[in-house]
Motif scaffolding. Structure first.
Motif, mmCIF file in Angstrom:
data_model
loop_
_atom_site.group_PDB
_atom_site.id
_atom_site.type_symbol
_atom_site.label_atom_id
_atom_site.label_comp_id
_atom_site.label_asym_id
_atom_site.label_seq_id
_atom_site.Cartn_x
_atom_site.Cartn_y
_atom_site.Cartn_z
ATOM 1 N N ALA A 122 0.830 -1.205 0.000
ATOM 2 C CA ALA A 122 0.000 0.000 0.000
ATOM 3 C C ALA A 122 0.866 1.258 0.000
ATOM 4 O O ALA A 122 0.700 2.148 -0.828
ATOM 5 N N GLY A 123 1.828 1.315 0.931
ATOM 6 C CA GLY A 123 2.633 2.512 1.082
ATOM 7 C C GLY A 123 3.442 2.870 -0.137
ATOM 8 O O GLY A 123 3.606 4.050 -0.471
ATOM 9 N N GLY A 124 3.972 1.865 -0.836
ATOM 10 C CA GLY A 124 4.760 2.117 -2.028
ATOM 11 C C GLY A 124 3.931 2.538 -3.212
ATOM 12 O O GLY A 124 4.449 2.761 -4.303
ATOM 13 N N SER A 125 2.628 2.667 -2.986
ATOM 14 C CA SER A 125 1.701 3.105 -4.021
ATOM 15 C C SER A 125 1.063 4.437 -3.648
ATOM 16 O O SER A 125 1.202 5.434 -4.353
ATOM 17 N N PHE A 126 0.394 4.498 -2.483
ATOM 18 C CA PHE A 126 -0.382 5.705 -2.165
ATOM 19 C C PHE A 126 0.487 6.932 -1.909
ATOM 20 O O PHE A 126 -0.012 8.069 -1.996
#
Length: 243
Positions: free
Chosen positions: A76-80
């Motif tokens: 999630a973090g590496g996207s949002f």
């Protein structure tokens, strides 16, 4: 046979995926390819580097050879941290490189919440406040109302991977607010596959976790719907939350 390809950063809670595969049934295969994480840090800069195009592209060939039907960036973090538009560009580039439908865990949370009719959500994360704020912005861009955010502040992925049911449950309880229709736990480094029923029973509402929604998103891309109540409300045939 439906084969799901996951690009998972590092080695933290990847043992969730064989458990999920077993619960889904014999005609679902979950293939995991690990991407390089660089620095294991919870900050925005480290997360942006984590999802760099070249890091993701490095694992794509292996998933193609494995015969995957869809690919999900299992983070999630590496996207949002790239924002809604930036995350969409990231996924489009991944789809082109892979030659198959693609998505990311961040979008999986939005799609899963919509599936359940949960417009108001609460978030519990081990990430620092600045990262949690970016996640809240992302969810709002996806049409969700964020009723509350609880951050554990600066826990590394390696530390999060050591958490057991007690710590995960404590995070979920701390994040929950009465008006939330679902609680989101976005950390892919948390082991959650075995805990979802316990979490949902304790909170009396759906709980969406990173590795759970990642696999669900892959199935959605592959146009498969699987009834697996042991993986929580999201994997039941009928949504139980109404707006």
């Amino acid at each position: 046979m439906t084969a799901l390809g996951l690009l998972y950063p590092g080695h933290f809670a990847e043992d969730d995926f064989p458990r999920i595969e077993q619960l889904l049934g014999s005609d679902i295969r979950v293939d995991v390819v690990h991407t390089d994480i660089g620095e294991d840090g919870p900050g925005v800069a480290a997360l942006r580097e984590l999802g760099a195009e070249e890091r993701l592209a490095a694992g794509v060939a292996e998933l193609r050879l494995a015969g995957a039907d869809a690919v999900v960036w299992a983070c999630a973090g590496g996207s949002f941290v790239h924002g809604w538009e930036g995350a969409q560009r990231q996924v489009r580039a991944l789809a082109v490189a892979a030659g198959m439908p693609a998505s990311a865990t961040s979008f999986a949370f939005v799609h899963a919440a919509r599936e359940l009719g949960a417009r108001r959500v609460a978030v519990g994360t081990t990430a620092p406040g600045e990262v949690a704020a970016l996640l809240a912005d992302f969810l709002r861009a996806g049409g969700l109302e964020v009723a509350g955010v609880r951050s554990s502040e600066s826990v590394t992925a390696a530390e999060a991977a050591t958490w057991g049911e007690e710590e995960v449950l404590a995070l979920a309880r701390a994040a929950d607010v009465p008006e939330a229709q679902a609680v989101l736990l976005p950390d892919a480094a948390l082991h959650t596959a075995a805990h979802v029923p316990t979490l949902e029973k304790a909170l009396s509402k759906p709980v969406l976790t990173a590795n759970q929604v990642t696999v669900w998103e892959g199935l959605r891309l592959a146009d498969r719907r699987v009834n697996a109540p042991a993986l929580g409300t999201l994997f039941t045939r009928e949504p139980l939350v109404q707006a």
